[in-house]
Design an enzyme around this catalytic site. Structure first.
Site, mmCIF file in Angstrom:
data_model
loop_
_atom_site.group_PDB
_atom_site.id
_atom_site.type_symbol
_atom_site.label_atom_id
_atom_site.label_comp_id
_atom_site.label_asym_id
_atom_site.label_seq_id
_atom_site.Cartn_x
_atom_site.Cartn_y
_atom_site.Cartn_z
ATOM 1 N N PRO A 2 0.824 -1.203 0.000
ATOM 2 C CA PRO A 2 0.000 0.000 0.000
ATOM 3 C C PRO A 2 0.862 1.259 0.000
ATOM 4 O O PRO A 2 1.868 1.345 0.705
ATOM 5 C CB PRO A 2 -0.799 -0.112 1.300
ATOM 6 C CG PRO A 2 -0.803 -1.555 1.622
ATOM 7 C CD PRO A 2 0.508 -2.079 1.130
ATOM 8 N N LYS A 33 -2.858 -5.358 5.656
ATOM 9 C CA LYS A 33 -1.551 -5.641 5.048
ATOM 10 C C LYS A 33 -0.461 -5.440 6.098
ATOM 11 O O LYS A 33 -0.618 -4.653 7.031
ATOM 12 C CB LYS A 33 -1.294 -4.680 3.878
ATOM 13 C CG LYS A 33 -2.302 -4.759 2.748
ATOM 14 C CD LYS A 33 -1.833 -5.679 1.672
ATOM 15 C CE LYS A 33 -2.743 -5.595 0.456
ATOM 16 N NZ LYS A 33 -2.181 -6.269 -0.684
ATOM 17 N N ILE A 65 -2.189 -3.415 -4.001
ATOM 18 C CA ILE A 65 -2.446 -4.646 -4.749
ATOM 19 C C ILE A 65 -3.610 -5.316 -4.033
ATOM 20 O O ILE A 65 -3.447 -5.876 -2.950
ATOM 21 C CB ILE A 65 -1.212 -5.562 -4.779
ATOM 22 C CG1 ILE A 65 -0.055 -4.873 -5.490
ATOM 23 C CG2 ILE A 65 -1.554 -6.892 -5.453
ATOM 24 C CD1 ILE A 65 1.270 -5.607 -5.380
#
Length: 115
Positions: A2, A33, A65
């Site tokens: 990120p 994440k 992602i």
């Protein structure tokens, strides 16, 4: 991976290390994440007008992602707007946040792409 970018007219010297660390934590938790992959980039002191006014404002981009999209972006927006309002005093109505889902093959780290 990120990556949260904040362009703001808040002076750069008003952006503390504590804010950067808090933003990193908020993004990691929001997206689920590892914080070790999170990158926060603040471009302070930008010449900006939002809604015809030079009052504090920002334009932000959150790239990841996966973990962004129609089903989750409202939740992310709530957390990010709270961060910006609480820490930088940027009102929710003076900021845009763009969410971008990156293909793993289009992002590299540590010498190779993620996919």
């Amino acid at each position: 991976m990120p990556y949260f970018t904040i362009d703001t007219n808040i002076p750069q010297n008003s952006i503390s290390s504590a804010f950067l660390k808090k933003a990193s934590n908020v993004v990691a938790k929001a997206l689920g994440k590892p914080e070790s992959y999170v990158s926060i980039h603040v471009n302070g002191g930008q010449a900006m007008v939002f809604g015809g006014s030079e009052d504090p404002c920002a334009v932000c981009v959150l790239k990841s992602i996966g973990c962004v999209g129609p089903k989750v972006n409202n939740s992310h927006a709530e957390k990010l707007y709270k961060l910006l309002a609480d820490e930088l005093k940027i009102p929710k109505n003076r900021c845009y946040i763009e969410f971008v889902d990156i293909e793993a093959s289009s992002m590299a780290f540590n010498g190779s792409t993620f996919g």
